[in-house]
Design an enzyme around this catalytic site. Sequence first.
Site, PDB file in Angstrom:
ATOM      1  N   GLN A 142       0.828  -1.203   0.000  1.00 36.07           N
ATOM      2  CA  GLN A 142       0.000   0.000   0.000  1.00 36.07           C
ATOM      3  C   GLN A 142       0.865   1.257   0.000  1.00 36.07           C
ATOM      4  O   GLN A 142       1.833   1.358   0.758  1.00 36.07           O
ATOM      5  CB  GLN A 142      -0.928   0.036   1.216  1.00 36.07           C
ATOM      6  CG  GLN A 142      -1.912   1.195   1.140  1.00 36.07           C
ATOM      7  CD  GLN A 142      -2.833   1.294   2.333  1.00 36.07           C
ATOM      8  OE1 GLN A 142      -2.422   1.728   3.396  1.00 36.07           O
ATOM      9  NE2 GLN A 142      -4.086   0.901   2.167  1.00 36.07           N
TER      10      GLN A 142
ATOM     11  N   CYS B 261      -7.086   6.067   5.373  1.00 33.47           N
ATOM     12  CA  CYS B 261      -6.501   6.388   6.676  1.00 33.47           C
ATOM     13  C   CYS B 261      -7.088   7.691   7.207  1.00 33.47           C
ATOM     14  O   CYS B 261      -7.051   8.725   6.518  1.00 33.47           O
ATOM     15  CB  CYS B 261      -4.994   6.496   6.566  1.00 33.47           C
ATOM     16  SG  CYS B 261      -4.198   6.916   8.138  1.00 33.47           S
TER      17      CYS B 261
ATOM     18  N   GLY C  15      -9.172  -6.142   9.993  1.00 33.42           N
ATOM     19  CA  GLY C  15      -8.146  -5.243  10.490  1.00 33.42           C
ATOM     20  C   GLY C  15      -7.874  -5.478  11.964  1.00 33.42           C
ATOM     21  O   GLY C  15      -7.192  -6.437  12.340  1.00 33.42           O
TER      22      GLY C  15
END
Length: 323
Positions: free
Chosen positions: A70, A100, A224
């Site tokens: 990423q 984010c 996550g």
Amino acid sequence: MRIGQYQLNNNVILAPMAGVTDQPFRQLCHELGAGLTVSEMLSSNPKVWNTDKSRQRMDHSGELGIRAVQIAGSEPQLMAEAARVNVAMGAQIIDINMGCPAKKVNKKLAGSALMQHPDLVEEILVAVVNAVDVPVTLKTRTGWEPAHKNGIEIARIAERSGIQSLAIHGRTRACMYKGEAEYDTIKAIKQAVSIPVVANGDIRRPEQARQVLDYTGADAIMIGRGAQGNPWLFREIEHYLRHGTHCPQPSNDEVATTVISHVRRLHQFYGEYQGVRIARKHVGWYLNERTGGREMRQQFNRIESPNEQLDSLEHYFVTVEKR
């Protein structure tokens, strides 16, 4: 599920998490059943690529599974160059971070801050897709804030820009990680585009994974925070999705072996000084809600030697956990 030319072993994916999904943790999750693991984000700013942190994030030597990296940034040409550099270093999939919510990332107009600027989003996506010959994916949120959920608009931009898979966290940037993830927007996005859609947010149990997939129609789920201290979750979810039943929980011996092996890998990957410190947060997650975990965590956090860390874990699992 396929991403470009790559066929995933299953549709349960490890989310990229800064400071968490380093190579040792990715490899562990791969071994325990993750169909794909995505590296923690790497800045597109070439000025930081020579730091120890960036070099470690760009290290994929000996890594098993599909190597997905990423990248984060807000300048199309820098993002394109970051993609080229990482492909040259072994990345097989490039993932773009537009999810984010951290202030230090958003103040540079990177991460989920980009969702406020659809034209710039398109410039970045087109630049990165055209820069490399590997699949490019995108991770985003439902929008900038609850009153401005433009996830469908961003998804359509992604599709026409050549993005080959889209992961959506079921919160806006303003929500950070508060409250509960919502899946209505993910469902609407899945209906609006033809590229694979991955649902992310608050999936911590096999039953939740099944419910989210059924409700949203998503092609895969992304795990996550639920994997922190519980990498066995991938195996449990994959088994439940395939068979509709629960597989056995990991035995105490398996937990002990996994935790000690993970800590040993951290020492080897980062070196003694940094490895000891990074091991502390992972062990803290592993020990959460385990017998005597709080006391053990306090003791473990004071240890400065790699061998002492390993010895203390062996002692803990042999004595405290087997009482």
